[in-house]
Design a protein around this motif. Structure first.
Motif, PDB file in Angstrom:
ATOM      1  N   UNK A  31       0.804  -1.220   0.000  1.00 25.30           N
ATOM      2  CA  UNK A  31       0.000   0.000   0.000  1.00 25.30           C
ATOM      3  C   UNK A  31       0.838   1.272   0.000  1.00 25.30           C
ATOM      4  N   UNK A  32       1.883   1.381   0.844  1.00 24.86           N
ATOM      5  CA  UNK A  32       2.616   2.649   0.851  1.00 24.86           C
ATOM      6  C   UNK A  32       3.442   2.919  -0.398  1.00 24.86           C
ATOM      7  N   UNK A  33       3.716   1.880  -1.210  1.00 23.68           N
ATOM      8  CA  UNK A  33       4.655   2.057  -2.313  1.00 23.68           C
ATOM      9  C   UNK A  33       4.011   2.064  -3.692  1.00 23.68           C
ATOM     10  N   UNK A  34       2.819   1.452  -3.850  1.00 21.86           N
ATOM     11  CA  UNK A  34       2.230   1.389  -5.188  1.00 21.86           C
ATOM     12  C   UNK A  34       1.948   2.775  -5.766  1.00 21.86           C
ATOM     13  N   UNK A  35       1.306   3.696  -5.010  1.00 22.53           N
ATOM     14  CA  UNK A  35       1.109   5.040  -5.582  1.00 22.53           C
ATOM     15  C   UNK A  35       2.424   5.743  -5.891  1.00 22.53           C
ATOM     16  N   UNK A  36       3.415   5.545  -5.043  1.00 28.18           N
ATOM     17  CA  UNK A  36       4.709   6.195  -5.276  1.00 28.18           C
ATOM     18  C   UNK A  36       5.417   5.605  -6.487  1.00 28.18           C
ATOM     19  N   UNK A  37       5.252   4.283  -6.708  1.00 27.57           N
ATOM     20  CA  UNK A  37       5.855   3.665  -7.884  1.00 27.57           C
ATOM     21  C   UNK A  37       5.225   4.231  -9.151  1.00 27.57           C
ATOM     22  N   UNK A  38       3.908   4.391  -9.127  1.00 25.67           N
ATOM     23  CA  UNK A  38       3.229   5.016 -10.261  1.00 25.67           C
ATOM     24  C   UNK A  38       3.722   6.441 -10.448  1.00 25.67           C
ATOM     25  N   UNK A  39       3.897   7.164  -9.332  1.00 26.59           N
ATOM     26  CA  UNK A  39       4.393   8.545  -9.404  1.00 26.59           C
ATOM     27  C   UNK A  39       5.779   8.590 -10.036  1.00 26.59           C
ATOM     28  N   UNK A  40       6.630   7.605  -9.723  1.00 24.83           N
ATOM     29  CA  UNK A  40       7.964   7.544 -10.350  1.00 24.83           C
ATOM     30  C   UNK A  40       7.845   7.338 -11.853  1.00 24.83           C
ATOM     31  N   UNK A  41       6.924   6.439 -12.271  1.00 27.84           N
ATOM     32  CA  UNK A  41       6.716   6.221 -13.703  1.00 27.84           C
ATOM     33  C   UNK A  41       6.185   7.492 -14.381  1.00 27.84           C
ATOM     34  N   UNK A  42       5.482   8.342 -13.613  1.00 27.21           N
ATOM     35  CA  UNK A  42       4.923   9.585 -14.146  1.00 27.21           C
ATOM     36  C   UNK A  42       5.898  10.756 -14.047  1.00 27.21           C
ATOM     37  N   UNK A  43       7.140  10.476 -13.711  1.00 24.29           N
ATOM     38  CA  UNK A  43       8.134  11.531 -13.637  1.00 24.29           C
ATOM     39  C   UNK A  43       7.976  12.447 -12.436  1.00 24.29           C
ATOM     40  N   UNK A  44       7.318  11.973 -11.367  1.00 22.44           N
ATOM     41  CA  UNK A  44       7.166  12.773 -10.163  1.00 22.44           C
ATOM     42  C   UNK A  44       5.993  13.731 -10.175  1.00 22.44           C
ATOM     43  N   UNK A  45       5.139  13.666 -11.185  1.00 19.17           N
ATOM     44  CA  UNK A  45       3.969  14.557 -11.282  1.00 19.17           C
ATOM     45  C   UNK A  45       2.837  13.971 -10.431  1.00 19.17           C
ATOM     46  N   UNK A  46       2.558  14.590  -9.278  1.00 16.99           N
ATOM     47  CA  UNK A  46       1.562  14.052  -8.345  1.00 16.99           C
ATOM     48  C   UNK A  46       0.163  14.055  -8.940  1.00 16.99           C
ATOM     49  N   UNK A  47      -0.220  15.117  -9.637  1.00 14.57           N
ATOM     50  CA  UNK A  47      -1.568  15.198 -10.206  1.00 14.57           C
ATOM     51  C   UNK A  47      -1.776  14.104 -11.256  1.00 14.57           C
ATOM     52  N   UNK A  48      -0.801  13.934 -12.163  1.00 17.91           N
ATOM     53  CA  UNK A  48      -0.906  12.871 -13.175  1.00 17.91           C
ATOM     54  C   UNK A  48      -0.897  11.493 -12.525  1.00 17.91           C
ATOM     55  N   UNK A  49      -0.080  11.329 -11.487  1.00 18.52           N
ATOM     56  CA  UNK A  49      -0.029  10.053 -10.791  1.00 18.52           C
ATOM     57  C   UNK A  49      -1.376   9.738 -10.141  1.00 18.52           C
ATOM     58  N   UNK A  50      -2.037  10.765  -9.584  1.00 17.65           N
ATOM     59  CA  UNK A  50      -3.340  10.544  -8.958  1.00 17.65           C
ATOM     60  C   UNK A  50      -4.359  10.056  -9.979  1.00 17.65           C
ATOM     61  N   UNK A  51      -4.364  10.675 -11.160  1.00 23.21           N
ATOM     62  CA  UNK A  51      -5.304  10.278 -12.207  1.00 23.21           C
ATOM     63  C   UNK A  51      -5.008   8.843 -12.674  1.00 23.21           C
ATOM     64  N   UNK A  52      -3.723   8.535 -12.883  1.00 23.60           N
ATOM     65  CA  UNK A  52      -3.334   7.192 -13.317  1.00 23.60           C
ATOM     66  C   UNK A  52      -3.675   6.149 -12.263  1.00 23.60           C
ATOM     67  N   UNK A  53      -3.432   6.497 -11.001  1.00 25.98           N
ATOM     68  CA  UNK A  53      -3.758   5.582  -9.904  1.00 25.98           C
ATOM     69  C   UNK A  53      -5.263   5.318  -9.861  1.00 25.98           C
ATOM     70  N   UNK A  54      -6.049   6.346 -10.191  1.00 28.84           N
ATOM     71  CA  UNK A  54      -7.493   6.163 -10.277  1.00 28.84           C
ATOM     72  C   UNK A  54      -7.879   5.188 -11.375  1.00 28.84           C
ATOM     73  N   UNK A  55      -7.206   5.265 -12.517  1.00 30.08           N
ATOM     74  CA  UNK A  55      -7.456   4.315 -13.606  1.00 30.08           C
ATOM     75  C   UNK A  55      -7.103   2.892 -13.167  1.00 30.08           C
TER      76      UNK A  55
END
Length: 421
Positions: A31-55
Motif C-alpha cells: 500500500x505505501x509504495x504502489x502510488x509512489x511507484x506510479x508517481x515515479x513512472x509519471x516523472x514525479x507529477x503528483x496530479x498525473x499520478x493521482x489520475x493514473x492511480x485512479x485508472x
C-alpha cells in the motif's frame, strides 16, 4: 439445500482467520509504495499520478465486478477451499509479475490479474457463514475484520521501511506471503461446505446482473445492499487518495505513511475484535450501524479539513469506530438467505463493492487532482474526504428507513430455519 447449519467449528474459524490475516498482510505491504511507484513512472507529477492511480483502481474493480459473482457461485458449487487456494496462488504470482514490471503498462496488467484472483476475502465471508450460527455471526465477522486490521498493523509499516530501500522490494515480500498462505491452505485449511449443502452453478446467476438479482429476491436485502454501496463508495476515498494526500499536504514519506497505516490497523483490531460483539449485544444491530456511520462521517470531515497531521490522526481515531458497520451489516444479510446461497450473497456483496470501486477511484482522484492543479487561493485537497462525509450521511438516513424492516425479516428467517432444523 436448506438443511440445518453445522455446529460451530472453532478450529475451522482459526484457519480462515489466519488465511485472511496473511492475505491482508501481503496487501498491506504494498500500500505505501504502489502510488509512489506510479508517481515515479509519471516523472514525479503528483496530479498525473493521482489520475493514473485512479485508472488502476477502476480497472482492478472492473475485474472484481466481473469475476467475484463467478467465484462466489463456484464456491457454492465446489466448496470454499478451492476458490481460496486459487486466489492465493494467483495473487502470489501476480505480485511477482508486478515486482518485475518494467513499465506502467506491465504494472497495469498486473493489477488486472490481481482483480481477477483477489476473491479469498469474499469467499472467507461465506466460509464464516458456513461454520457459525446466525446469533454469533456479527462477532465472527468482527473478528474477521480484526484479521484485516492485524494484517495492516505490520504490513504497511514493513512496506514503508522496505519501500525506502527499494520500491520493488515490498512486492517480492507480498509474493512470498501470498504463496506461503496458499501452501498453508493447501495442507491445513478444511472445507466448510459439505457436498449435500452445495448448490448448482448457473452462468445466468454468475454474471454481475444475475448476482445483484439476489439482493432483490429477499425482503430487506436491497436496502441493506444500498447502504453497503454508499459505505463502500465512501471507503474508496481512503485507498484512492490518502497516500498522495498525506504526502502532498503534510510532506510525509513512505515510512511515516506506513507507520500511520499501521496505526489504522491497530484501531481496526480494537474496534472489530473487541467492540463489535459488545456493541451489537448492548445496542442491537440497527443502533450499531447508525452509530458507526455517524463516526465514519465525522472522521472523514475532520480529515478533510485537518490543518496539520495531528488533526488528521484525530480524524483517523474517530473514523476507526466506523469499523463496526460491516460486521453488523453482514450478519443481518446472511440471516436473510439460506446456506446454499451464502456464496452467491458474498458474490453479490463483492459486486456491490465492485461497482463502488469502479466509480470511486476515478471520482476521488479526479476531485483530488482538480483541487491541487491550480495551487491557488481556493485549493481544497481534502475535497474527496468531504464528499465521503456526505455519502455516509446519506447511508445513515437510508439506514433509518430500512433497518427495522430488515431486522424483523432476519428474525423471521432465523425462526423458520430453526423450525426446519
Amino acid at each position: 439445500m436448506t438443511g440445518p447449519l453445522p455446529a460451530p467449528r472453532r478450529a475451522a474459524f482459526i484457519f480462515i482467520f489466519i488465511t485472511v490475516l496473511l492475505d491482508m498482510f501481503a496487501i498491506g505491504v504494498i500500500i505505501p509504495v504502489l502510488p509512489r511507484l506510479i508517481e515515479d513512472f509519471m516523472g514525479g507529477d503528483t496530479a498525473r499520478a493521482a489520475i493514473t492511480y485512479g485508472v488502476f483502481g477502476t480497472a482492478w474493480a472492473l475485474m472484481q465486478f466481473l469475476f467475484s459473482p463467478v467465484l462466489g457461485l463456484l464456491s457454492d458449487r465446489f466448496g470454499r477451499r478451492p476458490v481460496i487456494l486459487l486466489s492465493n496462488f494467483g495473487l502470489g504470482l501476480d505480485y511477482v509479475f508486478m515486482a518485475l514490471a518494467p513499465s506502467i503498462g506491465w504494472l497495469f496488467i498486473g493489477r488486472l490479474i490481481s482483480g481477477v484472483t483477489a476473491a479469498s476475502v469474499s469467499t472467507a465471508g461465506a466460509y464464516i457463514a458456513d461454520v457459525t450460527p446466525p446469533a454469533q455471526r456479527a462477532a465472527r465477522f468482527g473478528m474477521l475484520g480484526a484479521a484485516f486490521g492485524a494484517g495492516f498493523v505490520l504490513g504497511p509499516a514493513l512496506g514503508g521501511l522496505l519501500g525506502d530501500i527499494d520500491p520493488r522490494l515490498p512486492f517480492w515480500v507480498a509474493a512470498g506471503l501470498s504463496l506461503t498462505n496458499a501452501m498453508y491452505g493447501l495442507f491445513i485449511l478444511p472445507e466448510s461446505l459439505s457436498k449435500e449443502r452445495r448448490g448448482a452453478f448457473s452462468w445466468r446467476k454468475a454474471n454481475p446482473a444475475g448476482a445483484l438479482q439476489l439482493l432483490r429476491s429477499h425482503r430487506g436485502l436491497w436496502g441493506l445492499g444500498c447502504i453497503h454501496f454508499l459505505s463502500s463508495l465512501a471507503h474508496v476515498a481512503l485507498p484512492s487518495v490518502s497516500v498522495l494526500y498525506m504526502g502532498y499536504r503534510y510532506g510525509w514519506n513512505a515510512q511515516q505513511i506506513g507507520l500511520l497505516l499501521a496505526g489504522v490497523g491497530i484501531g481496526t483490531i480494537i474496534v472489530q475484535g473487541l467492540l463489535v460483539a459488545r456493541a451489537v449485544k448492548w445496542l442491537g444491530e440497527r443502533r450499531t450501524m447508525l452509530l458507526s456511520l455517524g463516526f465514519g462521517a465525522a472522521g472523514f470531515l475532520v480529515q478533510g479539513i485537518a490543518p496539520n497531521g495531528w488533526w488528521y490522526c484525530i480524524g483517523i481515531v474517530i473514523m476507526s469506530l466506523w469499523g463496526m458497520l460491516n460486521p453488523a451489516l453482514q450478519s443481518t444479510m446472511t440471516r436473510l438467505v439460506d446456506s446454499a446461497e451464502q456464496g452467491r450473497l458474498q458474490g453479490a456483496n463483492s459486486s456491490v463493492i465492485g461497482i463502488a470501486n469502479l466509480i470511486g477511484p476515478l471520482l476521488f482522484t479526479q476531485i483530488f487532482a482538480s483541487s491541487i492543479m491550480g495551487h491557488g487561493r481556493w485549493e481544497l485537497p481534502g475535497a474527496p474526504f468531504l464528499l465521503a462525509t456526505l455519502l455516509l450521511m446519506a447511508a445513515g438516513m437510508l439506514a433509518l428507513r430500512v433497518m427495522s424492516n430488515a431486522l424483523q425479516t432476519s428474525l423471521d428467517t432465523s425462526r423458520a430455519v430453526g423450525e426446519r432444523g
